[in-house]
Design a protein around this motif. Structure first.
Motif, mmCIF file in Angstrom:
data_model
loop_
_atom_site.group_PDB
_atom_site.id
_atom_site.type_symbol
_atom_site.label_atom_id
_atom_site.label_comp_id
_atom_site.label_asym_id
_atom_site.label_seq_id
_atom_site.Cartn_x
_atom_site.Cartn_y
_atom_site.Cartn_z
ATOM 1 N N GLU A 190 4.076 18.069 50.972
ATOM 2 C CA GLU A 190 2.428 18.315 50.726
ATOM 3 C C GLU A 190 2.765 17.516 52.461
ATOM 4 O OE1 GLU A 190 0.742 19.516 48.854
ATOM 5 O OE2 GLU A 190 -1.386 18.487 49.324
ATOM 6 N N LYS A 191 0.927 18.601 52.672
ATOM 7 C CA LYS A 191 0.409 17.564 54.088
ATOM 8 C C LYS A 191 1.588 17.250 55.118
ATOM 9 C CE LYS A 191 -3.799 17.553 51.623
ATOM 10 N NZ LYS A 191 -3.837 17.810 50.492
ATOM 11 N N MET A 202 0.070 27.164 51.551
ATOM 12 C CA MET A 202 -0.524 27.810 50.829
ATOM 13 C C MET A 202 -1.962 27.531 50.462
ATOM 14 S SD MET A 202 2.041 25.233 48.179
ATOM 15 C CE MET A 202 2.935 24.027 48.406
HETATM 16 C C1 G1P Z 1 -4.407 21.011 47.931
HETATM 17 C C2 G1P Z 1 -2.766 21.356 48.095
HETATM 18 C C3 G1P Z 1 -2.955 21.920 48.727
HETATM 19 C C4 G1P Z 1 -3.183 22.530 49.397
HETATM 20 C C5 G1P Z 1 -4.206 22.745 49.810
HETATM 21 C C6 G1P Z 1 -5.063 24.665 49.577
HETATM 22 O O1 G1P Z 1 -5.352 19.956 49.008
HETATM 23 O O2 G1P Z 1 -2.877 19.888 47.480
HETATM 24 O O3 G1P Z 1 -1.164 21.410 48.645
HETATM 25 O O4 G1P Z 1 -2.442 23.597 50.516
HETATM 26 O O5 G1P Z 1 -5.089 22.575 48.875
HETATM 27 O O6 G1P Z 1 -6.958 24.032 49.806
HETATM 28 P P1 G1P Z 1 -6.397 20.135 49.505
HETATM 29 O O7 G1P Z 1 -7.245 20.139 50.432
HETATM 30 O O8 G1P Z 1 -7.133 19.846 47.584
HETATM 31 O O9 G1P Z 1 -5.648 18.281 49.825
#
Ligand code: G1P
Length: 303
Positions: A190-191, A202
């Motif tokens: 994640e990030k 993703m």
């Molecule tokens: C979420 C997910 C991330 C994904 C993204 C897509 O993050 O945690 O893995 O790539 O959405 O928009 P957020 O954008 O809510 O921080």
């Protein structure tokens, strides 16, 4: 094999990027032309064969529930004024599909929001559609994923290649290539701030095995102190088949102001009653360059 019939749409975020518009209104109700963004997401799910949808809402999200509910007063008024076309649109929203809502009582992260819908899932595979991403495609993105799922049961995650400098805004995957569209996932991050394992991000469409709910139950907070879906998926991938899938379609990140504006322009240009007026405006604005580009696009489409 169980069919994918259920979908979760998390809509509990605070929408701080769109303040002050989102002070009293959920960001999911911001319109692209004249339809709330969340309705595009619900329609994608329905057109993909989803039969039951649960929206995970938070504080001051009442208008989302109301939007998909019957509005007797409005219908009676439109009926009385014989505004039949509008009446049909309003009724259409209500008749879309069975929509349930559950509250996420604390904003503990995406993983936690999904876990809030565990009872709804009841041991069946399910889809997750994030409201910040609208995908325009001939075959709905989720339908493309369900077609893959029916050949290869397991979890399926839609991905797109993003510029390396943007990788830290997304969850990214690492995997072994099966074909041009599919990878078997071996790792998810994640990030990532340093050493991202790939630039395959993703983009907010998932088909998940219900086992993810058991993992989420014990999931510790990750990036940003939030319970991350990506962290739970990493654990699931260690145990079961998980694939990344490059869908066909055009992605609009309507959670960003620029993406939101682009979606509004592109969708309006395609509307019979708005297209030519908007083209004219863009022509004036760009000193003719917009129409030239539009003409070229038209020529390519015909050619
Ligand atoms: C979420 C997910 C991330 C994904 C993204 C897509 O993050 O945690 O893995 O790539 O959405 O928009 P957020 O954008 O809510 O921080």
């Amino acid at each position: 094999m169980n069919k994918v019939k259920k979908a979760i749409i998390p809509a509990a975020g605070l929408g701080t990027r769109f303040l002050p518009a989102t002070k009293a209104m959920p960001k999911e109700m911001l319109p692209i032309v004249d339809k709330p963004t969340i309705q595009y997401i619900v329609e994608e799910a329905i057109c993909s064969g989803i039969e039951d949808i649960i929206i995970v809402t938070g504080r001051s999200k009442r208008s989302i529930e109301d939007h998909f509910d019957k509005n007797h007063e409005l219908e009676a008024d439109l009926e009385c004024k014989q505004k039949n076309e509008l009446l049909e649109i309003v009724r259409g929203v209500t008749n879309l599909v069975e929509i349930h809502c559950v509250r996420q009582k604390e904003p503990l992260g995406l993983g936690h929001a999904i876990w809030c819908a565990r009872k709804f899932v009841a041991g069946e595979p399910f889809a997750v559609l994030l409201g910040d991403m609208i995908i325009e495609s001939e075959v709905p993105c989720l339908k493309q994923m369900i077609d893959v799922y029916e050949e290869r049961p397991g979890s399926i995650i839609a991905v797109e290649e993003v510029p390396w400098e943007s990788v830290s805004s997304y969850g990214v995957i690492q995997g072994d290539m099966i074909n041009k569209k599919l990878n078997r996932i071996t790792n998810l991050v994640e990030k990532p701030k340093i050493n991202p394992p790939s630039n395959l991000a993703m983009i907010g469409r998932y088909i998940l095995d219900p086992k993810i709910m058991d993992i989420l139950e014990h999931q510790q907070p990750g990036v940003g102190g939030e319970i991350q879906l990506t962290d739970a998926m990493k654990q699931l991938a260690a145990d079961q088949n998980m694939y990344s899938f490059r869908y066909e379609g055009k992605l609009y990140d309507v959670g960003s102001k620029l993406g939101f504006l682009k979606a509004n322009i592109d969708f309006a240009l395609k509307r019979d009653e708005l297209g030519s007026g908007l083209w004219e405006h863009l022509y004036e604005l760009t000193g003719g360059a917009a129409q030239d580009a539009g003409g070229m696009r038209e020529a390519r489409r015909i050619g």
